[in-house]
Motif scaffolding. Structure first.
Motif, PDB file in Angstrom:
ATOM      1  N   ALA A 115       0.826  -1.217   0.000  1.00 24.10           N
ATOM      2  CA  ALA A 115       0.000   0.000   0.000  1.00 24.10           C
ATOM      3  C   ALA A 115       0.857   1.263   0.000  1.00 24.10           C
ATOM      4  N   LEU A 116       1.923   1.246   0.805  1.00 21.39           N
ATOM      5  CA  LEU A 116       2.781   2.420   0.879  1.00 21.39           C
ATOM      6  C   LEU A 116       3.578   2.634  -0.407  1.00 21.39           C
ATOM      7  N   LEU A 117       3.907   1.537  -1.094  1.00 32.61           N
ATOM      8  CA  LEU A 117       4.584   1.663  -2.387  1.00 32.61           C
ATOM      9  C   LEU A 117       3.599   1.917  -3.524  1.00 32.61           C
ATOM     10  N   GLN A 118       2.284   1.774  -3.218  1.00 33.14           N
ATOM     11  CA  GLN A 118       1.226   1.998  -4.210  1.00 33.14           C
ATOM     12  C   GLN A 118       1.418   1.085  -5.436  1.00 33.14           C
ATOM     13  N   THR A 119       1.653  -0.200  -5.178  1.00 32.01           N
ATOM     14  CA  THR A 119       1.873  -1.167  -6.247  1.00 32.01           C
ATOM     15  C   THR A 119       0.540  -1.643  -6.805  1.00 32.01           C
ATOM     16  N   ASN A 120       0.605  -2.279  -7.989  1.00 23.45           N
ATOM     17  CA  ASN A 120      -0.594  -2.887  -8.552  1.00 23.45           C
ATOM     18  C   ASN A 120      -0.830  -4.250  -7.915  1.00 23.45           C
ATOM     19  N   THR A 121      -1.891  -4.913  -8.322  1.00 25.37           N
ATOM     20  CA  THR A 121      -2.292  -6.173  -7.677  1.00 25.37           C
ATOM     21  C   THR A 121      -1.230  -7.253  -7.814  1.00 25.37           C
ATOM     22  N   LEU A 122      -0.597  -7.341  -8.987  1.00 21.31           N
ATOM     23  CA  LEU A 122       0.407  -8.380  -9.220  1.00 21.31           C
ATOM     24  C   LEU A 122       1.603  -8.210  -8.283  1.00 21.31           C
ATOM     25  N   TYR A 123       2.124  -6.981  -8.187  1.00 18.40           N
ATOM     26  CA  TYR A 123       3.260  -6.736  -7.314  1.00 18.40           C
ATOM     27  C   TYR A 123       2.870  -6.893  -5.841  1.00 18.40           C
TER      28      TYR A 123
END
Length: 259
Positions: A115-123
């Protein structure tokens, strides 16, 4: 039969190590119970009125699952009269709650980092797998091992030391269960994955909180950064201690670090 001085000294050293280990974890248990009791009012007023959702489930599992784990631990190491089958059941419950809490903590760690890195679902899924994968494998092996280990009556030494249940040695675990299957490999994989997660934590600090200046601590507290940094530090220390080249298996089992 006469007992040699070397044997007596080895036994005395082992008992001293066990007692030190117990004093260490009981201190942490008391600290955690104190924390729960002193924050109970906030829990009742803020958390309990909310509807059950994933966040509340994670919170309650971590907070009160650890209380159950502590209770079972203390019950199994007091001067109680407990049958071998009841001891085995307690050991299985202890293992289940131990790994349920660990898996929940590691899952929330992965979610926080993603969440803090604001990644997509795959990551995000990849981060959660890194965070929970080894712990899940360890949980399955450990629970299966406790089921495999036969219920045995305690020895006179265990009775004198106040243990109502058998405390198996590493050699017994290795001979009778799958507990040590791939133990070294799992330890090194855990070290690698924890190191990767720690690097992600550093990247999060560099990317997410760049330019915060004197407000960094306040922002970390607001975004849960203190939580995941603390959890990463504890996990990294545990991964290093459990690496065979750092501490041998025989030395770790009786060490205060093995909690």
């Amino acid at each position: 039969m006469a007992v040699s001085e070397e044997t007596i000294q080895a036994l005395a050293d082992a008992v001293a190590g066990w007692r030190l280990q117990e004093c260490v974890y009981i201190s942490f248990f008391c600290l955690y119970v104190y924390y729960v009791l002193t924050t109970m009012a906030e829990d009742v007023s803020i958390i309990l009125p909310q509807k059950w959702n994933r966040g509340k489930t994670l919170h309650m599992t971590i907070r009160y699952g650890l209380i159950v784990f502590i209770a079972v631990q203390l019950i199994s190491e007091n001067y109680f009269l407990i049958s071998p089958n009841a001891c085995k059941a307690l050991f299985i419950i202890w293992n289940l709650f131990n790994f349920v809490v660990k898996l929940t903590c590691n899952f929330t760690l992965g979610i926080c980092l993603g969440a803090l890195l604001q990644t997509n679902t795959l990551y995000l899924a990849a981060i959660v797998v890194l965070s929970c994968g080894v712990t899940l494998v360890n949980a399955v092996i450990s629970v299966v091992s406790t089921i495999q280990y036969p219920a045995e009556p305690i020895s006179p030494l265990d009775a004198e030391l106040g243990y109502p249940c058998v405390v198996p040695s590493g050699e017994q675990w290795s001979a009778l269960t799958i507990a040590y299957t791939g133990r070294d490999v799992r330890a090194y994989v855990n070290l690698v994955t924890t190191t990767l997660l720690s690097l992600m934590g550093v990247i999060t600090l560099a990317v997410r909180y760049r330019g915060q200046g004197g407000r960094l601590i306040q922002v970390l507290r607001r975004d849960g950064g203190v939580y995941y940094l603390s959890l990463l530090a504890i996990r990294l220390a545990e991964a290093i201690v459990r690496t065979p080249t750092v501490v041998s298996v025989s030395a770790l089992d009786g060490s205060p670090a093995y909690l």
